[in-house]
Every structure is written in C-alpha cells, then in structure tokens.
Design a protein around this motif. Sequence first.
Motif, mmCIF file in Angstrom:
data_model
loop_
_atom_site.group_PDB
_atom_site.id
_atom_site.type_symbol
_atom_site.label_atom_id
_atom_site.label_comp_id
_atom_site.label_asym_id
_atom_site.label_seq_id
_atom_site.Cartn_x
_atom_site.Cartn_y
_atom_site.Cartn_z
ATOM 1 N N GLU A 1 0.844 -1.181 0.000
ATOM 2 C CA GLU A 1 0.000 0.000 0.000
ATOM 3 C C GLU A 1 0.886 1.238 0.000
ATOM 4 O OE1 GLU A 1 -2.839 2.166 3.190
ATOM 5 O OE2 GLU A 1 -3.208 0.033 2.885
ATOM 6 N N LYS A 2 0.505 2.208 -0.768
ATOM 7 C CA LYS A 2 1.241 3.471 -0.824
ATOM 8 C C LYS A 2 1.022 4.249 0.464
ATOM 9 C CE LYS A 2 2.380 3.500 -5.312
ATOM 10 N NZ LYS A 2 3.695 3.529 -5.783
ATOM 11 N N SER A 3 2.018 5.029 0.839
ATOM 12 C CA SER A 3 1.855 5.866 2.021
ATOM 13 C C SER A 3 0.995 7.069 1.667
ATOM 14 C CB SER A 3 3.219 6.320 2.546
ATOM 15 O OG SER A 3 3.866 7.133 1.594
ATOM 16 N N ARG A 4 0.382 7.644 2.669
ATOM 17 C CA ARG A 4 -0.428 8.838 2.473
ATOM 18 C C ARG A 4 -0.297 9.732 3.686
ATOM 19 N NH1 ARG A 4 -5.446 8.630 5.074
ATOM 20 N NH2 ARG A 4 -5.853 6.631 6.077
ATOM 21 N N ASN A 5 -0.487 10.989 3.478
ATOM 22 C CA ASN A 5 -0.426 11.969 4.549
ATOM 23 C C ASN A 5 -1.704 11.863 5.378
ATOM 24 O OD1 ASN A 5 -0.051 14.219 6.131
ATOM 25 N ND2 ASN A 5 0.575 15.526 4.450
ATOM 26 N N VAL A 6 -1.579 11.830 6.708
ATOM 27 C CA VAL A 6 -2.743 11.763 7.583
ATOM 28 C C VAL A 6 -2.667 12.890 8.603
ATOM 29 C CG1 VAL A 6 -3.043 9.271 7.327
ATOM 30 C CG2 VAL A 6 -1.674 10.146 9.206
ATOM 31 N N SER A 7 -3.799 13.216 9.160
ATOM 32 C CA SER A 7 -3.857 14.249 10.191
ATOM 33 C C SER A 7 -3.312 13.699 11.508
ATOM 34 C CB SER A 7 -5.302 14.707 10.388
ATOM 35 O OG SER A 7 -6.064 13.648 10.962
ATOM 36 N N GLN A 8 -2.995 14.605 12.407
ATOM 37 C CA GLN A 8 -2.520 14.200 13.727
ATOM 38 C C GLN A 8 -3.611 13.410 14.446
ATOM 39 O OE1 GLN A 8 -0.826 17.405 16.034
ATOM 40 N NE2 GLN A 8 -0.657 16.156 17.847
ATOM 41 N N SER A 9 -4.867 13.813 14.294
ATOM 42 C CA SER A 9 -5.941 13.098 14.988
ATOM 43 C C SER A 9 -6.114 11.677 14.435
ATOM 44 C CB SER A 9 -7.256 13.876 14.917
ATOM 45 O OG SER A 9 -7.676 14.039 13.590
ATOM 46 N N GLU A 10 -5.964 11.493 13.109
ATOM 47 C CA GLU A 10 -6.047 10.140 12.550
ATOM 48 C C GLU A 10 -4.874 9.291 13.021
ATOM 49 O OE1 GLU A 10 -6.321 7.694 8.338
ATOM 50 O OE2 GLU A 10 -6.533 9.867 8.293
ATOM 51 N N ALA A 11 -3.685 9.887 13.066
ATOM 52 C CA ALA A 11 -2.511 9.163 13.546
ATOM 53 C C ALA A 11 -2.706 8.736 14.995
ATOM 54 C CB ALA A 11 -1.259 10.024 13.404
ATOM 55 N N ARG A 12 -3.185 9.654 15.832
ATOM 56 C CA ARG A 12 -3.433 9.325 17.245
ATOM 57 C C ARG A 12 -4.435 8.175 17.361
ATOM 58 N NH1 ARG A 12 -2.389 12.591 21.582
ATOM 59 N NH2 ARG A 12 -4.359 11.992 22.527
ATOM 60 N N ALA A 13 -5.508 8.239 16.584
ATOM 61 C CA ALA A 13 -6.544 7.201 16.640
ATOM 62 C C ALA A 13 -5.977 5.851 16.202
ATOM 63 C CB ALA A 13 -7.729 7.591 15.754
ATOM 64 N N ASN A 14 -5.181 5.834 15.136
ATOM 65 C CA ASN A 14 -4.610 4.575 14.662
ATOM 66 C C ASN A 14 -3.637 3.987 15.676
ATOM 67 O OD1 ASN A 14 -6.084 4.792 12.307
ATOM 68 N ND2 ASN A 14 -4.391 5.530 11.084
ATOM 69 N N ILE A 15 -2.825 4.834 16.295
ATOM 70 C CA ILE A 15 -1.890 4.368 17.328
ATOM 71 C C ILE A 15 -2.668 3.804 18.512
ATOM 72 C CG2 ILE A 15 -0.158 5.118 19.014
ATOM 73 C CD1 ILE A 15 0.784 7.142 16.791
ATOM 74 N N SER A 16 -3.698 4.514 18.927
ATOM 75 C CA SER A 16 -4.523 4.049 20.040
ATOM 76 C C SER A 16 -5.209 2.727 19.704
ATOM 77 C CB SER A 16 -5.563 5.115 20.385
ATOM 78 O OG SER A 16 -6.380 4.680 21.443
ATOM 79 N N ASN A 17 -5.729 2.607 18.483
ATOM 80 C CA ASN A 17 -6.371 1.350 18.063
ATOM 81 C C ASN A 17 -5.400 0.186 18.181
ATOM 82 O OD1 ASN A 17 -8.715 2.728 17.435
ATOM 83 N ND2 ASN A 17 -8.303 2.782 15.232
ATOM 84 N N TYR A 18 -4.174 0.389 17.712
ATOM 85 C CA TYR A 18 -3.173 -0.682 17.789
ATOM 86 C C TYR A 18 -2.863 -1.028 19.244
ATOM 87 C CZ TYR A 18 1.185 -3.197 17.791
ATOM 88 O OH TYR A 18 2.146 -4.137 18.045
#
Length: 108
Positions: A1-18
Amino acid sequence: EKSRNVSQSEARANISNYRNSNEGKESGINGLRIESGQLEAMNNVARSNPNTSAYRLYYGQDSVGTAVSIVVGVTDDGQDNVESIYSTARKGSNLCPPVCDLNSPLTN
C-alpha cells in the motif's frame, strides 16, 4: 500500500487502536526508531532490487565494537534477499519502548 499523509488526529486514533488491540497488548512494542543512515541503506537496497517488499535490520558490531545495523531486503515470502547488504552506524535506533518520545502529541 502506498503511504499517504494523515492528520494528527487520525494518527493518534490509529496508534490508540493498535495499542488497544490484542496484538498491541501482547507485543508491548509501540514503534521503531529508524536513523537516517538506516533509511539511506533501505533506499540503496530498493534501488539495487526494486522488487524488495520490506526490510530487515539486524543488530551487529564491527571489528572494533562499534554498533552497526546490517540492512537487507525481504522478499514477499519473508526471506532475506542477500544480494544487496548494507551496513550503517547504529546510534539510537531501537524498539519503542525503550526508545520512545514520552512527550509525543501522538501518544499523549
């Protein structure tokens, strides 16, 4: 999958999900610090073998005891591709924890 730019809030949510997933809880690993020399070595491996799908960094020591990373490409079936092998200094690369930014806005 290609990388994509994400917002800080999406990054926080993904880290928290993991971190809240079974995998995250079982591994205890939150991330990995990669040094610029290691990234350069990975880019060199990619240029040497465009079919590389992943990279593996082995911890090593040179003949005088200096910490190094040995960087190789990894095939789709998980095997080391040893046609292009690079060595680079390893000063602070490590798993997180212990090498984490305890004040990161992504994890606090």
